[in-house]
Design a protein around this motif. Structure first.
Motif, PDB file in Angstrom:
ATOM      1  N   ASN A  79       0.940  -1.160  -0.042  1.00  0.00           N
ATOM      2  CA  ASN A  79       0.108  -0.035  -0.032  1.00  0.00           C
ATOM      3  C   ASN A  79       0.822   1.166   0.009  1.00  0.00           C
ATOM      4  OD1 ASN A  79      -2.359   1.179  -0.192  1.00  0.00           O
ATOM      5  ND2 ASN A  79      -2.957   1.267   1.911  1.00  0.00           N
ATOM      6  N   ALA A  80       1.994   1.196  -0.792  1.00  0.00           N
ATOM      7  CA  ALA A  80       2.944   2.047  -0.776  1.00  0.00           C
ATOM      8  C   ALA A  80       2.928   2.636  -2.352  1.00  0.00           C
ATOM      9  CB  ALA A  80       4.308   1.796  -0.468  1.00  0.00           C
ATOM     10  N   LEU A  81       3.394   3.833  -2.701  1.00  0.00           N
ATOM     11  CA  LEU A  81       3.477   4.562  -3.910  1.00  0.00           C
ATOM     12  C   LEU A  81       5.089   4.239  -4.338  1.00  0.00           C
ATOM     13  CD1 LEU A  81       1.673   7.739  -3.099  1.00  0.00           C
ATOM     14  CD2 LEU A  81       0.638   5.538  -3.838  1.00  0.00           C
ATOM     15  N   GLY A  82       5.895   4.315  -3.515  1.00  0.00           N
ATOM     16  CA  GLY A  82       7.193   4.110  -3.618  1.00  0.00           C
ATOM     17  C   GLY A  82       7.790   3.381  -2.498  1.00  0.00           C
ATOM     18  N   THR A  83       9.164   2.996  -2.551  1.00  0.00           N
ATOM     19  CA  THR A  83      10.178   2.633  -1.552  1.00  0.00           C
ATOM     20  C   THR A  83      11.377   2.996  -1.758  1.00  0.00           C
ATOM     21  OG1 THR A  83      10.119   0.439  -2.311  1.00  0.00           O
ATOM     22  CG2 THR A  83       8.312   0.820  -0.770  1.00  0.00           C
ATOM     23  N   HIS A  84      12.074   3.161  -0.558  1.00  0.00           N
ATOM     24  CA  HIS A  84      13.483   3.409  -0.772  1.00  0.00           C
ATOM     25  C   HIS A  84      13.787   2.364   0.414  1.00  0.00           C
ATOM     26  CE1 HIS A  84      17.225   4.883   1.380  1.00  0.00           C
ATOM     27  NE2 HIS A  84      17.504   4.954   0.138  1.00  0.00           N
ATOM     28  N   SER A  85      14.986   1.531   0.134  1.00  0.00           N
ATOM     29  CA  SER A  85      15.490   0.605   0.953  1.00  0.00           C
ATOM     30  C   SER A  85      16.872   0.678   0.868  1.00  0.00           C
ATOM     31  CB  SER A  85      14.917  -0.997   0.589  1.00  0.00           C
ATOM     32  OG  SER A  85      15.252  -1.377  -0.478  1.00  0.00           O
ATOM     33  N   TYR A  86      17.508   0.222   1.777  1.00  0.00           N
ATOM     34  CA  TYR A  86      18.971   0.161   2.110  1.00  0.00           C
ATOM     35  C   TYR A  86      19.411  -1.147   2.847  1.00  0.00           C
ATOM     36  CZ  TYR A  86      18.056   2.493   6.585  1.00  0.00           C
ATOM     37  OH  TYR A  86      17.501   2.750   7.944  1.00  0.00           O
ATOM     38  N   ILE A  87      20.201  -1.815   2.293  1.00  0.00           N
ATOM     39  CA  ILE A  87      20.824  -3.006   2.843  1.00  0.00           C
ATOM     40  C   ILE A  87      22.274  -2.798   3.180  1.00  0.00           C
ATOM     41  CG2 ILE A  87      21.087  -5.371   2.678  1.00  0.00           C
ATOM     42  CD1 ILE A  87      18.712  -5.018   0.343  1.00  0.00           C
ATOM     43  N   SER A  88      22.854  -3.274   4.323  1.00  0.00           N
ATOM     44  CA  SER A  88      24.330  -3.257   4.572  1.00  0.00           C
ATOM     45  C   SER A  88      24.906  -4.537   4.220  1.00  0.00           C
ATOM     46  CB  SER A  88      24.512  -2.776   5.724  1.00  0.00           C
ATOM     47  OG  SER A  88      24.053  -1.574   6.338  1.00  0.00           O
ATOM     48  N   PRO A 113       4.804  16.104 -12.883  1.00  0.00           N
ATOM     49  CA  PRO A 113       4.884  16.438 -11.462  1.00  0.00           C
ATOM     50  C   PRO A 113       4.761  15.327 -10.231  1.00  0.00           C
ATOM     51  CG  PRO A 113       3.811  18.000 -12.674  1.00  0.00           C
ATOM     52  CD  PRO A 113       3.920  16.790 -13.705  1.00  0.00           C
ATOM     53  N   PHE A 114       3.845  14.453 -10.627  1.00  0.00           N
ATOM     54  CA  PHE A 114       3.338  13.299  -9.777  1.00  0.00           C
ATOM     55  C   PHE A 114       4.751  12.493  -9.574  1.00  0.00           C
ATOM     56  CE2 PHE A 114      -1.521  13.395 -10.766  1.00  0.00           C
ATOM     57  CZ  PHE A 114      -1.446  14.809 -10.291  1.00  0.00           C
ATOM     58  N   LEU A 115       5.136  12.020 -10.818  1.00  0.00           N
ATOM     59  CA  LEU A 115       6.269  10.941 -10.757  1.00  0.00           C
ATOM     60  C   LEU A 115       7.465  11.849  -9.893  1.00  0.00           C
ATOM     61  CD1 LEU A 115       7.666   8.326 -11.554  1.00  0.00           C
ATOM     62  CD2 LEU A 115       8.337   9.518 -13.631  1.00  0.00           C
ATOM     63  N   HIS A 121      10.397  12.147  -2.687  1.00  0.00           N
ATOM     64  CA  HIS A 121      10.258  11.842  -1.592  1.00  0.00           C
ATOM     65  C   HIS A 121      11.206  10.474  -1.475  1.00  0.00           C
ATOM     66  CE1 HIS A 121       7.236  10.571   1.675  1.00  0.00           C
ATOM     67  NE2 HIS A 121       7.705   9.402   1.708  1.00  0.00           N
ATOM     68  N   GLU A 122      11.256   9.774  -2.334  1.00  0.00           N
ATOM     69  CA  GLU A 122      12.000   8.463  -1.923  1.00  0.00           C
ATOM     70  C   GLU A 122      13.515   8.950  -1.888  1.00  0.00           C
ATOM     71  OE1 GLU A 122      10.648   6.030  -0.792  1.00  0.00           O
ATOM     72  OE2 GLU A 122       8.775   6.657  -1.445  1.00  0.00           O
ATOM     73  N   LEU A 123      14.133   9.786  -2.642  1.00  0.00           N
ATOM     74  CA  LEU A 123      15.271  10.438  -2.545  1.00  0.00           C
ATOM     75  C   LEU A 123      15.639  10.919  -1.335  1.00  0.00           C
ATOM     76  CD1 LEU A 123      15.979  12.096  -6.157  1.00  0.00           C
ATOM     77  CD2 LEU A 123      17.467  10.121  -5.166  1.00  0.00           C
ATOM     78  N   ALA A 124      14.676  11.841  -0.644  1.00  0.00           N
ATOM     79  CA  ALA A 124      14.880  12.397   0.366  1.00  0.00           C
ATOM     80  C   ALA A 124      15.221  11.381   1.657  1.00  0.00           C
ATOM     81  CB  ALA A 124      13.641  12.974   1.143  1.00  0.00           C
ATOM     82  N   HIS A 125      14.572  10.190   1.525  1.00  0.00           N
ATOM     83  CA  HIS A 125      14.863   8.859   2.631  1.00  0.00           C
ATOM     84  C   HIS A 125      16.431   8.540   2.557  1.00  0.00           C
ATOM     85  CE1 HIS A 125      11.096   8.294   4.312  1.00  0.00           C
ATOM     86  NE2 HIS A 125      10.641   7.957   3.059  1.00  0.00           N
ATOM     87  N   PHE A 135      12.865  16.252   7.091  1.00  0.00           N
ATOM     88  CA  PHE A 135      12.426  15.292   5.604  1.00  0.00           C
ATOM     89  C   PHE A 135      11.641  16.240   4.830  1.00  0.00           C
ATOM     90  CE2 PHE A 135       9.481  12.563   3.472  1.00  0.00           C
ATOM     91  CZ  PHE A 135      10.256  11.922   2.822  1.00  0.00           C
ATOM     92  N   TYR A 136      10.603  16.692   5.479  1.00  0.00           N
ATOM     93  CA  TYR A 136       9.763  17.486   4.537  1.00  0.00           C
ATOM     94  C   TYR A 136      10.417  18.746   4.140  1.00  0.00           C
ATOM     95  CZ  TYR A 136       6.208  14.013   5.296  1.00  0.00           C
ATOM     96  OH  TYR A 136       5.269  12.814   5.318  1.00  0.00           O
ATOM     97  N   GLN A 137      11.371  19.339   4.782  1.00  0.00           N
ATOM     98  CA  GLN A 137      11.836  20.410   4.390  1.00  0.00           C
ATOM     99  C   GLN A 137      12.936  20.226   3.193  1.00  0.00           C
ATOM    100  OE1 GLN A 137      14.109  21.785   8.050  1.00  0.00           O
ATOM    101  NE2 GLN A 137      12.322  23.351   8.340  1.00  0.00           N
ATOM    102  N   LEU A 138      13.486  18.956   3.303  1.00  0.00           N
ATOM    103  CA  LEU A 138      14.340  18.634   2.188  1.00  0.00           C
ATOM    104  C   LEU A 138      13.434  18.263   0.847  1.00  0.00           C
ATOM    105  CD1 LEU A 138      17.081  17.701   0.960  1.00  0.00           C
ATOM    106  CD2 LEU A 138      16.689  15.363   2.100  1.00  0.00           C
ATOM    107  N   CYS A 139      12.351  17.500   0.880  1.00  0.00           N
ATOM    108  CA  CYS A 139      11.598  17.376   0.087  1.00  0.00           C
ATOM    109  C   CYS A 139      11.200  18.900  -0.857  1.00  0.00           C
ATOM    110  CB  CYS A 139      10.273  16.738   0.436  1.00  0.00           C
ATOM    111  SG  CYS A 139      10.341  14.944   0.852  1.00  0.00           S
ATOM    112  N   GLN A 140      10.741  20.068   0.344  1.00  0.00           N
ATOM    113  CA  GLN A 140      10.353  21.212  -0.424  1.00  0.00           C
ATOM    114  C   GLN A 140      11.831  22.028  -0.954  1.00  0.00           C
ATOM    115  OE1 GLN A 140       7.979  23.162   3.020  1.00  0.00           O
ATOM    116  NE2 GLN A 140       6.981  23.823   1.063  1.00  0.00           N
TER     117      GLN A 140
END
Length: 169
Positions: A79-88, A113-115, A121-125, A135-140
């Motif tokens: 139920n997500a629009l996009g995901t950011h994952s990181y694995i060590s 604009p939607f994409l 959003h995902e890059l901000a993560h 987080f939202y300041q970085l998005c803006q």
């Protein structure tokens, strides 16, 4: 299913306006008037280039991306629009961190604009893991009208779920 679930957390007045537009079948035409064209990014390679250009513009010194792709199962399962994952991963005596961004396939046919908003959003993560003020300041910073486009994206999801897609491949 209640399509207005995408608007949870928004003021009651906004939800009521959306409901009225939806009931009067004016939401789709309103979105099409505001965003008449879909983007032309049709495959994972083009998406990777698009996201990489955003990353190079705003997050030059951040960790590299190992994978960027559209994901068919993302919207349904998480139920997500996009995901950011990181694995060590351990490579000998070094630890390597792998960053992946996956965007729900529903956004293969949507306005640019939607994409952009989802990618931002995902890059901000990469820098901020939690949805907090920083987080939202970085998005803006990356997209000045981030919050407005996010609302319109949510309205697009309401429209898509109730009346079908507005844009075709």
């Amino acid at each position: 299913m209640n399509a207005l679930r995408y608007l949870q957390g928004y003021p009651e007045q906004v939800v009521e306006q959306a409901q009225q537009l939806l009931t009067q079948q004016k939401l789709g035409p309103w979105l099409l008037a505001r965003y008449p064209d879909a983007h032309q990014i049709g495959n994972d390679g083009q998406l990777r280039d698009y996201v990489q250009s955003l990353k190079n513009q705003f997050l030059k010194k951040s960790a590299p991306l190992s994978k960027v792709c559209f994901d068919n199962k993302l919207h349904v399962i998480n139920n997500a629009l996009g995901t950011h994952s990181y694995i060590s991963k351990v490579h000998g005596s070094k630890i390597k961190r792998v960053n992946e961004i996956r965007i729900a396939s529903i956004f293969k046919q949507c306005p640019e604009p939607f994409l952009n908003m989802i990618c931002v959003h995902e890059l901000a993560h990469i820098k901020e893991k939690q949805h907090n003020k920083a987080f939202y300041q970085l998005c803006q910073h990356m997209m000045h009208d981030y919050h407005q486009v996010e609302l319109h994206l949510r309205l697009y999801l309401v429209q898509t779920e109730t009346h079908g897609r507005l844009y075709s491949a």
